[in-house]
Design an enzyme around this catalytic site. Structure first.
Site, PDB file in Angstrom:
ATOM      1  CE1 TYR A 140      -5.841 -55.942  23.347  1.00 46.12           C
ATOM      2  CE2 TYR A 140      -6.130 -53.942  22.046  1.00 46.12           C
ATOM      3  CZ  TYR A 140      -5.884 -54.557  23.265  1.00 46.12           C
ATOM      4  OH  TYR A 140      -5.690 -53.794  24.387  1.00 46.12           O
ATOM      5  CE1 TYR A 159      -2.760 -50.738  31.063  1.00 54.02           C
ATOM      6  CE2 TYR A 159      -4.498 -49.407  32.019  1.00 54.02           C
ATOM      7  CZ  TYR A 159      -4.097 -50.427  31.187  1.00 54.02           C
ATOM      8  OH  TYR A 159      -5.026 -51.133  30.483  1.00 54.02           O
ATOM      9  CB  SER A 175      -7.328 -52.910  29.512  1.00 57.55           C
ATOM     10  OG  SER A 175      -6.976 -52.154  28.372  1.00 57.55           O
ATOM     11  CE  LYS A 235      -4.628 -54.024  27.437  1.00 56.75           C
ATOM     12  NZ  LYS A 235      -4.039 -52.713  27.783  1.00 56.75           N
ATOM     13  CB  VAL A 272     -10.791 -47.295  29.019  1.00 54.26           C
ATOM     14  CG1 VAL A 272      -9.298 -47.144  29.197  1.00 54.26           C
ATOM     15  CG2 VAL A 272     -11.132 -48.106  27.781  1.00 54.26           C
TER      16      VAL A 272
END
Length: 423
Positions: free
Chosen positions: A184, A235, A59, A62, A253
């Site tokens: 993705y 988050y 992530s 992103k 992660v």
């Protein structure tokens, strides 16, 4: 700096948390890996621990893909499909605005999938290749995709697939959902080290510019990305992060965590054990320790120089010697000094030899101050060996360079400075 980084790693020797288990390949990660890297804006790299161990970006990809989507489509087009509000939810939650159907932000999976779909490319492979090219450009070396992680992650991508179909149902996904999720997933499977991530973060810290001077992101796009990272990057622990550490950040992660201190450094850490929010446990503690030791928090008041400008007489001219990087506050002090010059035809020298950077507002303020000096009748001489005033150098006033700047000042008029100030 290296000694300090080793000290930092030693301060978080004990670890809690678990490696990501919902992706089979990530579950095989060595939980005891620990690395850190700090990259300066001019390309200096400091690293300690497992700084050369490769892991997947996940992530952390992103914000960089979000920037590419904005560059490809324009901010307005991206905002039509992806909001910028903190969700308060976990990274893989179904989080859409009730009124618009938009994902809450591009840092959660739903928003990141929508952002990936906005990257130009005919299919998953084409988009992934463009994204890989971008990441490589930011990292300063050719990166690759970990095919084993990609296949493993794609085999367990049911939730992301559901998110993609849901986005298409509400009209917020461009393209075929299965193709978009495949692209993705490849984006998340790029292999990096903390050295790579620190340099990529340093580009964001430098306003989108690499140490070699390559402007990868437009400054406005860069600002948009950092703003969303600050409020949404961690988050459902984003609020805790912003209050305790206080810099734009993004976690992954696989155990990576990056932070961006605008105008100063990019920081990356790696430790695979995750907390319940999906953030690296030791990574978070390292950033908290650095904030305590180094004062990283954006909300902490910055210390500015007390004397960025001094006035002296030399060769019959009033000389304003200016030093340091200039922003609004520093430029305002310089203009106060200009305002003290009495109206008349006495020569005035503005010496920028010790200024290497000025942001846009400081540049415009300086040009306006010089214009007013000229209007007051002064014969203005500009010493600008580093091109701080940019297009103002094309004026008819001569520019003093090199050793001449420290010898005698010969006043020269600068009649075109008014037009430069309006540039």
């Amino acid at each position: 700096m290296i000694d300090y980084l080793h000290l930092l790693l030693g301060s978080v020797a004990e670890d809690a948390g678990e490696v990501a288990s919902y992706i089979p390949e990530l579950e095989l990660a060595d939980p005891d890996r620990l690395g850190i890297a700090v990259a300066t804006l001019d390309g200096e790299m400091y690293a300690a621990g497992d700084a050369d161990v490769e892991f997947t970006i996940q992530s952390i990809s992103k914000p960089f893909t979000y920037a590419l989507a904005i560059a490809d489509q324009g901010l307005d087009a991206v905002l039509e499909r992806i909001d910028v509000e903190p969700s308060g939810d976990a990274f893989n939650e179904i989080s859409l605005d009730r009124g618009t159907g938009r994902p809450r932000n591009p840092m959660i999976n739903a928003g990141a999938i929508a952002a990936h779909a906005l990257v130009r490319g005919d299919d998953a492979e084409a988009r992934a290749e463009r994204i890989l090219d971008l990441y490589s450009r930011l990292a300063g070396r050719r990166l690759s995709i970990a095919e084993d992680v990609f296949e493993s992650e794609l085999s367990t991508a049911d939730r992301n697939m559901a998110l993609a179909y849901m986005l298409r149902t509400v009209g917020k996904l461009r393209g075929d959902p299965a193709d978009v999720v495949r692209g993705y997933t490849r984006q998340c499977s790029v292999s990096v080290t903390v050295r790579d991530l620190a340099r990529m973060s340093a580009v964001l810290a430098a306003g989108g510019r690499t140490p070699e001077g390559d402007q990868v992101f437009d400054p406005a796009v860069n600002r948009q990305v950092l703003s969303v990272m600050a409020t949404c990057g961690m988050y459902n622990s984003a609020g805790d992060w912003l209050t305790s550490v206080g810099i734009p950040a993004k976690s992954g992660v696989a155990g990576g965590l990056v932070g961006v201190l605008p105008g100063q450094v990019g920081i990356a850490v790696f430790s695979p054990r995750l907390d319940p929010h999906g953030n690296s446990t030791r990574g978070v503690r390292l950033f908290e320790r650095m904030n305590h030791d180094l004062g990283l928090h954006l909300m902490a008041p910055a210390e500015s120089a007390r004397s960025v400008s001094r006035r002296l007489e030399r060769d019959g001219a009033a000389v304003h010697e200016i030093a340091g990087d200039l922003h609004f506050t520093e430029a305002e002090r310089v203009l106060r000094g200009f305002a003290l010059e009495p109206v008349g035809d006495a020569p005035v020298v503005v010496d920028l030899d010790r200024v290497h950077r000025a942001n846009d507002i400081a540049r415009r303020m300086l040009l306006e101050g010089i214009r007013r000096l000229h209007e007051d009748g002064h014969d203005v001489r500009i010493v600008d060996p580093w091109g701080v005033l940019g297009s103002a150098e094309t004026g008819s006033g001569e520019l003093v360079r090199g050793e001449q700047a420290h010898g005698g000042y010969v006043p020269a008029s600068f009649p075109d400075v008014a037009s430069a100030a309006r540039a």
